[in-house]
Write an enzyme that holds these catalytic residues in place. Sequence first.
Site, PDB file in Angstrom:
ATOM      1  N   THR A  19       0.838  -1.214   0.000  1.00 23.00           N
ATOM      2  CA  THR A  19       0.000   0.000   0.000  1.00 23.00           C
ATOM      3  C   THR A  19       0.864   1.252   0.000  1.00 23.00           C
ATOM      4  O   THR A  19       0.597   2.214  -0.743  1.00 23.00           O
ATOM      5  CB  THR A  19      -0.933   0.006   1.230  1.00 23.00           C
ATOM      6  OG1 THR A  19      -1.795  -1.122   1.161  1.00 23.00           O
ATOM      7  CG2 THR A  19      -1.764   1.278   1.277  1.00 23.00           C
ATOM      8  N   CYS A  21      -5.629 -12.964   4.803  1.00 24.97           N
ATOM      9  CA  CYS A  21      -6.854 -13.294   5.540  1.00 24.97           C
ATOM     10  C   CYS A  21      -7.667 -14.380   4.849  1.00 24.97           C
ATOM     11  O   CYS A  21      -8.552 -14.987   5.454  1.00 24.97           O
ATOM     12  CB  CYS A  21      -7.724 -12.042   5.715  1.00 24.97           C
ATOM     13  SG  CYS A  21      -6.964 -10.780   6.757  1.00 24.97           S
ATOM     14  N   THR A  57      10.295   6.147  13.474  1.00 19.45           N
ATOM     15  CA  THR A  57      10.984   5.361  14.494  1.00 19.45           C
ATOM     16  C   THR A  57      11.975   6.267  15.219  1.00 19.45           C
ATOM     17  O   THR A  57      12.029   7.485  14.967  1.00 19.45           O
ATOM     18  CB  THR A  57      11.733   4.168  13.863  1.00 19.45           C
ATOM     19  OG1 THR A  57      12.830   4.675  13.095  1.00 19.45           O
ATOM     20  CG2 THR A  57      10.806   3.350  12.971  1.00 19.45           C
ATOM     21  N   ILE A  64      13.666   6.889   9.111  1.00 20.71           N
ATOM     22  CA  ILE A  64      13.238   5.479   9.109  1.00 20.71           C
ATOM     23  C   ILE A  64      11.841   5.412   9.736  1.00 20.71           C
ATOM     24  O   ILE A  64      11.632   5.885  10.858  1.00 20.71           O
ATOM     25  CB  ILE A  64      14.209   4.560   9.869  1.00 20.71           C
ATOM     26  CG1 ILE A  64      15.587   4.580   9.200  1.00 20.71           C
ATOM     27  CG2 ILE A  64      13.666   3.130   9.929  1.00 20.71           C
ATOM     28  CD1 ILE A  64      16.634   3.721   9.890  1.00 20.71           C
ATOM     29  N   TYR A  65      10.906   4.837   9.006  1.00 23.30           N
ATOM     30  CA  TYR A  65       9.508   4.727   9.434  1.00 23.30           C
ATOM     31  C   TYR A  65       9.156   3.247   9.611  1.00 23.30           C
ATOM     32  O   TYR A  65       9.823   2.361   9.062  1.00 23.30           O
ATOM     33  CB  TYR A  65       8.576   5.361   8.392  1.00 23.30           C
ATOM     34  CG  TYR A  65       8.900   6.803   8.072  1.00 23.30           C
ATOM     35  CD1 TYR A  65       8.203   7.834   8.686  1.00 23.30           C
ATOM     36  CD2 TYR A  65       9.902   7.132   7.151  1.00 23.30           C
ATOM     37  CE1 TYR A  65       8.491   9.169   8.389  1.00 23.30           C
ATOM     38  CE2 TYR A  65      10.201   8.460   6.860  1.00 23.30           C
ATOM     39  CZ  TYR A  65       9.488   9.470   7.477  1.00 23.30           C
ATOM     40  OH  TYR A  65       9.777  10.788   7.192  1.00 23.30           O
ATOM     41  N   GLY A  92       2.325  -1.232  10.165  1.00 26.05           N
ATOM     42  CA  GLY A  92       1.749  -2.578  10.157  1.00 26.05           C
ATOM     43  C   GLY A  92       1.874  -3.323  11.474  1.00 26.05           C
ATOM     44  O   GLY A  92       2.022  -2.734  12.550  1.00 26.05           O
TER      45      GLY A  92
END
Length: 819
Positions: A15, A43, A273, A278-279, A282
Site C-alpha cells: 500500500t 486473511c 521510528t 526510518i519509518y 503494520g
Amino acid sequence: MAKIVIIGGVAGGATAATRLRRLNEKDEIILFEKGEYISFANCGLPYHVGNVIKDRDNLLLQTVEGMSSQYGIDIRNLSEVIDINPDEKTVTVYDAKNNREYVETFDHLIISTGAKPIVPPIKGLESANNIFTLRNIPDMDLIKDYIATHSIQTATVVGGGFIGLEMMENLVELGIQVNLVEMANQVMPNLDFEIAQQLHAQINFHKVNLILSDGVTEIKEYGQKLILSSGQELATEMIILAIGVVPENSLAKKTGLELGFKGGIKVSKRLETSAKDIYAIGDAIEVVNKVTKEATNIPLAWPANRQGRLVADIINGIDTSYPGTQGTSVAKVFELTAASTGNNEKQLKAAGIDYDVIHIHPNSHAGYYPGASPIALKILFTKEGKILGAQAIGTEGVEKRIDVIATAMTFGAKVEELASIELAYAPPYSSAKDPVNLLGYTADNIKREMVETFQWHEVDQLLASGAYFLDIREAFELATGSFDGSKHIPLNQLRNRLDEIPKDVTIHVYCQVGQRGYNAARILKQAGFEVKNLDGGYKTYKQSKYQLISFKQETIPEKKEEKTTTISENIDAITLDACGLQCPGPILKVKESVDGMTDGQVLNIQASDFGFSADIENWAKNTGNTIVDNRIEGNKVLVSLVKGKDLPSEKGPNSLLAQEGVLQETKDGMTMVVFSGDLDKALASMIIASGAAAYGKKVTIFFTFWGLSMLKKQKVKKSGLAKLFDIFLPSKANDMPLSKMNMGGMGRQMIKHIMKEKNVDSLPDMIEQAHQLGVKFVACTMSMDLMGIEKEELFDFVEYGGVATFIGDSENANMQLFI
C-alpha cells in the site's frame, strides 16, 4: 528526487509503495520482499485450505511483474534485508535467487516486516513432523498438501483466536474431526465471556472437541499424541499452531531501534521510528489504543493499510498523522458472524476505567419479513456517555451494526446519541428502530435513571444471598428454564398483583431478553418499589452458562460411512416456520402447535435463533414431549419433535428406531434401582453391576432419592430448600455414611482404611470402572427436582430419565434388583 526503500510487502508495504508512486512519479521506489509473493490476501488463506476459495490465484492480489509495470516500482522478491545502517542510510540485502549479498542506499526507509506466529517451547515439538503455522502462501500450500497426501481425518488446532477459529472451521469443511485447544477460558479474546459462549455452543454444534482453560505441555509419538496441562491426552494426525503472533522485530532490534509494547517498534504519530528518516508500519509496530490511550499491538489488516497510505503522505510532506487503533474486527465462525470495536470488559478493568453495560437481542431486520435472525449486541460506555466498545454476534447484519458504532466512536458520539442516527430502513434490511437505535434508547433510559439494571454475572451470588427475584414471563416460557425460588407474575397481571410483592427488599425483575423486564421495572418503580432489571434478560444469563460437550477421539478413527437417524417421511407431520420471531416467540408457536396435535404426531420446526436449539430441548423435557432431531442446516435450526413420549410406530428404512434418553435393554439385560444413600449398599451395587457387566450383561442402574448421592462429583451453590437438602446429604459419593456402625463418620473412615489395606478400589473408582464396562447410570429427574439436585453436581456420563423409563426396561430384563 528521493530514493525510498520498503522492507516487506503485503498490506502495509504494498500500500505504501503504490501510494508513494501516485504522489510522486520521479521518486525511486524499491520494495524488498523476503518471500516469493509481494501482495496476497493473507486473511483468505484458511478458506483456500477448506476449498471455500477454490482458485489459489485469487489470493494473489498483485504479481511482481504486474505491480512493477503498473506503478514503475523496483520490486525485488526473494530478497531479505539482513542489516540496516541508520547513520550511513544503507541496507544489506541477501539475494536468495543469486545467493549473494549487496548494499543498497536510501533517503527514506519504511519497515513493514509484519508479525510472526508464536511457537512456544513445547516438549517434543522438534521431533514432530506434522506441525504447521499459517502466515503466508507457502505455509498454506504445505498444509493443503499434507492433508491430501496423508488423508487426514483428525487434526488439532492450538489457539482460539482469528486464525485458529478460521482454520478450525475450514478443517471441518473438509470432513476432518477437529480438536480446538485454548489456554484461556474462551475463544476470540476481543469478546467478553458471555458473548464468546455463543461461539462455544456453535463450535460444539459442529462436533468440534473444544477444550478451554487448558494448554499443550508435551507432544508425543512424532506429533500423533498431545499431552495437555490437565493430563488429558489427544490423538491427532496433524497440529496447527495458532497461538497468536508477535511483531517481527528482529531486524529493528538488531538495528537498535527503540522497541515498545511486546517488542513492537516504537513510532510517533507520524510513524517515525527512533532513527531519522526510518519509518515503521503494520503488525510490526506499537500503536496507541484509542480508547485507553495506552500502548498495544493490534495486528489487523485495516490499520496496516491505513498506515501504509499515511506514511507515503508524510514522506511527501502532507500534514497528517496516525491517531491510534480502535481494533474494529469481524470473523466468521461457521454460521455465526462475530464482530467488535473498541475495548471489552477485561481491557477496561485492566485500565481502571469505570463503565456501564447494555445487552440487547433484537432481530436483524423486521420480524414479519422472512429470514430475520437475532443479533446479540453489547455496548460499553462511561457514565458521561462516551462509547468504549461494542460486540455483536448473529447470522445477518452483525458487522453493519458494529461498523455504525465504530463510526460513532471515531467522531465522538455519545451512547445516547445512537438513538438519533438516521439509518436506512426497509423490512428486508432493518427495522424502523434499528438495533443501533435501540442501544441508544436503552442507554438514554439508564442515564436518565428511568431504570437500574443488574448483570448476568451477579445472578448466582444474588440467588445465594436470598435476593428477591420476580419472573414476569408467560407460563409457557418457564419450561425453558428459570431461577429457583423466583416469584412468577406475568407482566400482563403485574398491576393487579402488586400486593403480592414485598416492599422492604429490592425486586430483581427479569424476562427473556430484558425488554418486558424494563416495562415491569417502570410499573414497580412508579408504585414505590426498589427495583432492578436483569440486563439482557434470562437469555443472556442462560447463554453464559453453556456447558461444553466433549467430542474427544481416543484413537484416530477408521473411515466409515455415516448413518443418520430420521423419522420416516410417510409419517403425518406438521411444519412450523419460527424464523424471524423474537424470543419467546418460537417457543410460543411450538406450544400452540403441540396443543393442537395428537400424541405421536410429528412437528418439524425451523428457527433462525440458534438459542432455540437449547430452549426446545429444555421445553420438551419439561413438558413431556420428545426431540428426535435437532441440528443446524445453513443458517437455520431444524428440529423434529414428537408430541408425547411415544414415537411413531411406523418402521421404514428411515424411521427412528430408538428414542434418545429412553433405556432399551434386551432379555440379557439387568436393571437395578439404587434408593439407598449408604456407602456399604452403594459398594455392593457397584460390585454386582460390574460383575454382571463383565459377564456380558447390559446393566442399567436407576438412581432415585437418597441413591442420587452416589452420583455426585461436586457441590454447587444453592438456595432455599435445595440448600437445606445439601446440608443433610453427602456432598459426593465418598462422603456417604454406613448403614450400620457409622459412628458419626468414624465407621466410614474405618471401612475405607480397610479397603485400602486390602487393595479394594474406592467407591468413585468403582463407579468409573463400571462406567468403562458399559454400565448405564440413569438419574431420576423427578427425585432431582424434589431434592434440588442439579446436573452440574453429577458425573458427566450420567443420563436422565423418569419412572416410566425404569418400568420399560424392567420388562426387558431377566434380573432386577432394588437396593
